[in-house]
Write a protein that holds these residues in place. Structure first.
Motif, short mmCIF file in Angstrom:
data_model
loop_
_atom_site.label_atom_id
_atom_site.label_comp_id
_atom_site.label_asym_id
_atom_site.label_seq_id
_atom_site.Cartn_x
_atom_site.Cartn_y
_atom_site.Cartn_z
N GLY A 33 58.56 15.63 28.10
CA GLY A 33 57.73 15.53 26.91
C GLY A 33 56.25 15.55 27.27
N ASP A 34 55.44 15.03 26.39
CA ASP A 34 53.98 15.11 26.53
C ASP A 34 53.47 14.00 27.45
OD1 ASP A 34 51.39 15.91 26.23
OD2 ASP A 34 51.13 14.95 24.27
N VAL A 35 53.67 14.16 28.75
CA VAL A 35 53.14 13.20 29.73
C VAL A 35 52.04 13.90 30.52
CG1 VAL A 35 55.32 11.95 29.90
CG2 VAL A 35 54.86 13.83 31.49
N PRO A 36 51.06 13.14 31.01
CA PRO A 36 49.97 13.76 31.77
C PRO A 36 50.45 14.31 33.11
CG PRO A 36 49.79 11.37 31.84
CD PRO A 36 50.88 11.69 30.87
N VAL A 37 49.89 15.45 33.48
CA VAL A 37 50.30 16.14 34.70
C VAL A 37 49.09 16.31 35.62
CG1 VAL A 37 51.16 18.32 35.64
CG2 VAL A 37 52.18 17.35 33.57
N CYS A 38 49.33 16.07 36.89
CA CYS A 38 48.36 16.37 37.95
C CYS A 38 48.89 17.51 38.79
CB CYS A 38 48.10 15.14 38.82
SG CYS A 38 47.18 15.48 40.35
N LEU A 39 48.08 18.51 39.02
CA LEU A 39 48.39 19.58 39.96
C LEU A 39 47.71 19.26 41.27
CD1 LEU A 39 47.87 22.74 37.69
CD2 LEU A 39 50.01 21.55 38.20
N SER A 77 49.23 20.47 29.39
CA SER A 77 49.71 19.19 29.91
C SER A 77 48.89 18.70 31.11
CB SER A 77 51.18 19.30 30.34
OG SER A 77 52.02 19.51 29.24
N VAL A 78 48.11 19.59 31.70
CA VAL A 78 47.38 19.25 32.92
C VAL A 78 46.06 18.57 32.58
CG1 VAL A 78 46.23 20.17 34.97
CG2 VAL A 78 48.44 21.09 34.26
N GLY A 79 45.88 17.37 33.16
CA GLY A 79 44.62 16.66 32.98
C GLY A 79 43.90 16.37 34.27
N VAL A 80 44.61 16.57 35.40
CA VAL A 80 44.06 16.20 36.70
C VAL A 80 44.36 17.29 37.71
CG1 VAL A 80 44.01 14.42 38.50
CG2 VAL A 80 44.51 13.78 36.13
N VAL A 81 43.38 17.60 38.56
CA VAL A 81 43.55 18.62 39.59
C VAL A 81 43.04 18.07 40.92
CG1 VAL A 81 42.87 20.91 40.39
CG2 VAL A 81 43.33 20.53 37.96
N ARG A 126 39.92 16.17 35.14
CA ARG A 126 39.32 15.44 36.25
C ARG A 126 39.73 16.16 37.53
NH1 ARG A 126 39.70 8.97 34.77
NH2 ARG A 126 38.95 9.18 32.62
N VAL A 127 38.73 16.50 38.32
CA VAL A 127 38.96 17.40 39.45
C VAL A 127 38.37 16.80 40.72
CG1 VAL A 127 38.60 19.73 40.35
CG2 VAL A 127 38.81 19.38 37.87
N MET A 128 39.16 16.84 41.78
CA MET A 128 38.66 16.48 43.10
C MET A 128 39.02 17.59 44.09
SD MET A 128 39.63 13.33 45.70
CE MET A 128 38.56 12.09 44.96
N ILE A 129 38.03 17.98 44.88
CA ILE A 129 38.22 18.92 45.98
C ILE A 129 37.93 18.17 47.28
CG2 ILE A 129 37.36 21.04 47.07
CD1 ILE A 129 36.63 22.04 44.25
N VAL A 130 38.79 18.36 48.27
CA VAL A 130 38.61 17.74 49.58
C VAL A 130 38.65 18.85 50.62
CG1 VAL A 130 39.46 16.02 51.21
CG2 VAL A 130 39.80 15.66 48.75
N HIS A 131 37.64 18.90 51.49
CA HIS A 131 37.58 20.00 52.45
C HIS A 131 37.06 19.52 53.79
CE1 HIS A 131 37.63 24.62 51.93
NE2 HIS A 131 38.00 24.30 53.15
N GLY A 132 37.70 19.94 54.87
CA GLY A 132 37.23 19.64 56.22
C GLY A 132 36.06 20.53 56.58
N LEU A 177 45.19 9.33 36.22
CA LEU A 177 46.36 9.38 35.34
C LEU A 177 46.62 8.07 34.60
CD1 LEU A 177 49.01 11.31 37.50
CD2 LEU A 177 47.74 12.18 35.53
N PHE A 178 46.19 6.95 35.18
CA PHE A 178 46.52 5.63 34.65
C PHE A 178 45.27 4.78 34.52
CE2 PHE A 178 50.11 7.07 37.36
CZ PHE A 178 51.03 7.31 36.34
#
Length: 229
Positions: free
Chosen positions: A79-85, A103-107, A132-138, A194-195
């Motif tokens: 159902g309609d739950v928040p999704v993180c990719l 459905s996607v709210g977080v990346v 809401r987006v976070m990128i992490v890179h070496g 998400l929470f």
């Protein structure tokens, strides 16, 4: 009761018709386990995405298509739950591209593989609005230039204030050297997005800071040993 879902998107290859890589799927498991363990009390479930093939393959963008298909399946199942990719390498690029799914709210994009040259400037960012987006890179990534993810984050910040980017100094594409800190950072961001779970101070500061500060935030050694200020 399911309160949120993380879809794990493994790395792939720019061009390939071969089946999905078991090695890439195995590399994604530690993140999945860390998220499931920390998010379990909140009703978080984690599902790895199995691609039809490992290749992005130009305008076909197959990995992004598979991410959208997985988000559709989450909607049907829970159902309609928040999704993180959450993706690494080309999986990170897929997460960024598929962010416009309703459905996607977080990346979360770890060491996202991005094309070089003019194609890099054409990478879309409008789909990140409202996420809401976070990128992490070496900083020592030899597979995909970390400056490309910085430039993408810089463009995305103009249309979405809820984006941050962390730099893992001296680390490479696999983010192995500071693996524990990366897992702690990713977990803090996902749970806080998400929470109703407070972000650690460095994450909150990175999201609030204007460019370039919030997009070149260094990941401190030992992050996660004491997450709260």
């Amino acid at each position: 009761m399911v309160g949120g879902v993380v879809l794990l998107l493994p790395d792939g290859e720019p061009d390939s018709e071969r089946g999905p890589s078991r090695w890439a799927a195995a590399r994604a498991r530690p993140l999945g386990r860390a998220l499931a363990r920390a998010g379990g009390p909140h009703g978080l479930v984690v599902h790895p995405v199995r691609y039809r093939s490992r290749g992005w393959n130009g305008t076909q963008a197959r990995l992004a298509e598979d991410a959208v298909g997985a988000a559709d399946e989450v909607l049907r199942r829970y159902g309609d739950v928040p999704v993180c990719l959450a993706g690494h390498g080309l999986g990170g690029r897929a997460a960024l591209h598929a962010a416009d799914h309703p459905s996607v709210g977080v990346v979360l994009a770890l060491a996202p593989w991005l094309p070089e040259g003019p194609a890099s400037a054409a990478e879309p960012v409008r789909q990140l609005v409202g996420r809401r987006v976070m990128i992490v890179h070496g900083t020592n990534d030899r597979r995909t230039d970390p400056d490309l993810s910085y430039r993408l984050a810089e463009r995305a910040k103009k249309v979405n204030r809820s984006i941050c980017r962390f730099e893992v100094h001296t680390d490479g594409n696999a983010l192995r050297q500071h693996h524990a800190e990366v897992l702690a950072l990713a977990t803090d961001f996902v749970l806080g997005s998400l929470f109703p779970h407070p972000y650690a101070r460095p994450v909150a500061d990175a999201l609030a800071a204007p460019p370039p500060l919030g997009l070149r935030m260094p990941l401190a050694a030992g992050f996660g040993r004491s997450l709260r200020p």
